[in-house]
Design an enzyme around this catalytic site. Structure first.
Site, PDB file in Angstrom:
ATOM      1  CE  LYS A  52      -4.448  -1.299   0.343  1.00  0.00           C
ATOM      2  NZ  LYS A  52      -5.531  -0.747  -0.476  1.00  0.00           N
ATOM      3  CB  SER A 306      -1.026  -8.142  -0.338  1.00  0.00           C
ATOM      4  OG  SER A 306      -1.934  -8.867   0.476  1.00  0.00           O
TER       5      SER A 306
END
Length: 504
Positions: A52, A306
């Protein structure tokens, strides 16, 4: 804007002021099990332990200085929040982060350490978003979307750019976790432009599948509820731009359950000694499910790790469910005759299979109901075992997929048994090795009825068992000789207040 237009945005994205090019690591243990080459894109190795950071910094870096001077605000389940916090810290601007109240503390603390202000609101990203919009109106700060923004999408798309550079050879499929859709949209737009033959497969939890339902419906849908186990993808509605892109670039979306995510976390640990959060292991769970469904062999499959922002205490739940998710443990309810020797006979029917859990409390004078966990290698093996037990007259029910059984019943088997007379309760420890439980039961085979039995394999060197036996006062001396001959450490628990309150 069509997907090809994102190529320039991704190539010129400003991410490497703060982000790093992460590795594409092989997973040899998993690869040998599923017969395909498995590569893991290690976005958990970013400075904030999640991809992110890429999109957040690209967005902030491209804001006009006047907008940065007013400060930025965002809503996030945690990972985007840390990306915005670090980006704002690097660029010297104020950041306010609205996070769901359910966000793990490790993510909240990570945001605060980077100087951002945290506001907790609601139970999901959508709740936090609504509050963030209200704050934008009140303060005039600039909102930084976690996924539905071209600059954010382009920043995330650099993950795809790195994958193609790192692995120029054939790739069968890339598996991408999907929450709001930013990573899937950006990565898919880049890869499909340059390597359209590569399948891009989105992965969502079965209880947070907003993108799958939206694509099926042909428009964005709003989920009434979302599961919170994979909090990083707990989104009630996907973005408008991400929906448009994902409809074009995703070949399909596959859904997986909690057990599958837990099993994937374990797979990553066994191959890398790293621990991912549930949403971080989501794409690997999807990779495994897709490979099994399609029956592919000798292909290169890539999953995105992730994120790794998970509270340590959640590992208890992960470890409990991982074996079931990998089809390595079956949970059974078995009814056997309430008579001496029944336990041992039952264990002999299990053969060489290791017992992972054994719960029983006397309740019926004729029948004993046992809650048992057994090591297996395939789901078919569990079905065959149930068939064998029923064939031998032991009524067996497979509870492996029963959520109530896995979450609650396994911890509640027990209770008072006032009809049980002359009960002695002892806690034993014995070396944990294959066949240890059967050996323990064999040595106990002295004719005393077992009225209570609890065993759970904790992966330690010693097995721990709580046993209740009906031993008449006239057999007390023989029982003491049995304890001495057994050779195991033991503790008399008859005076333990926990026993007296709940079991005695």
């Amino acid at each position: 804007m069509s997907p090809p237009d994102y190529l320039e945005r991704i190539l010129t994205a400003r991410v490497y002021d703060v982000a790093v090019e992460t590795g594409l690591d092989a997973m040899p243990n998993l690869a040998s099990r599923i017969g395909n080459r498995v590569l893991l894109k290690r976005e958990d190795m970013q400075p904030v332990f999640t991809y992110k950071l890429r999109g957040a910094y690209n967005k902030l870096a491209k804001l006009p200085q006047a907008a940065r001077d007013r400060g930025v605000i965002t809503a996030s389940a945690g990972n985007h929040a840390q990306g915005v916090a670090m980006s704002a810290q690097r660029l010297g601007c104020r950041a306010v982060i609205v996070m769901p109240a359910t966000t793990p503390s490790i993510k909240i603390n990570g945001v605060k350490r980077r100087g951002a202000e945290v506001v907790l609101h609601g139970d999901s990203y959508s709740d936090a978003y609504a509050h963030a919009v209200k704050l934008v109106e009140e303060t005039g700060m600039t909102y930084v979307a976690p996924f539905d923004d071209p600059d954010v999408i382009a920043g995330q798309g650099t993950v795809g750019m790195e994958i193609l550079r790192q692995h120029p050879d054939a790739i069968e499929a890339i598996f991408v976790p999907v929450g709001g859709g930013g990573l899937a949209a950006g990565l898919g737009a880049y890869v499909k432009r340059l390597r359209p033959e590569i399948k891009i497969i989105g992965v969502e939890p079965v209880d947070s599948d907003a993108m799958r339902r939206s694509i099926e419906a042909g428009h964005r849908v709003v989920l009434e509820h979302v599961g919170l186990f994979a909090d990083g993808v707990a989104v009630k509605q996907v973005g408008e731009e991400t929906f448009r892109l994902c409809r074009e670039v995703l070949d399909e979306i596959i859904t997986v359950d909690t057990d599958a995510m837990c099993a994937a976390i374990k797979d990553v640990f066994e191959d890398t000694r790293s621990i991912l959060e549930p949403s971080g292991a989501l794409s690997l769970a999807g990779l495994k499910a897709w490979a099994e469904r399609e029956g592919v062999q000798d292909k290169t499959l890539i999953a995105i790790a992730s994120g790794a922002n998970m509270n340590f205490d959640r590992l208890r739940h992960v470890a409990e469910r991982a074996e079931i998710g990998e089809a390595r443990e079956a949970i059974l309810a078995v009814t056997i005759p309430e008579q001496p020797g029944s336990f041992r006979s039952f264990c002999e029917l299990l053969g060489s299979r290791a017992v992972t859990e054994f719960n029983y409390r006397a309740a019926d004078p004729a029948e004993a109901h046992i809650f048992v966990g057994v090591k297996i290698s395939t789901r078919k093996e569990a079905a065959d075992l149930v068939a064998l037990l029923n064939e031998r007259g032991l009524k067996a029910v497979d509870l492996t997929d029963n959520e109530m059984a896995k979450l609650h019943i396994r911890h509640l088997v027990g209770g008072r048994a006032p009809q049980v007379e002359h009960e002695l309760v002892y806690r034993f420890e014995f070396p944990e090795r294959p066949g240890a439980l059967l050996n323990f039961l064999t040595q106990m085979g002295r004719g005393w009825n077992i009225s209570l039995f609890h065993y759970r394999n904790h992966g330690a060197d010693f097995g721990r068992v709580l046993v209740g036996m009906q031993v008449p006062p006239s057999d007390e001396a023989a029982f003491q000789r049995f304890l001495a001959e057994l050779g195991y450490d033991y503790t008399d628990e008859r005076d333990n207040p926990a026993y007296r309150l709940f079991l005695g």
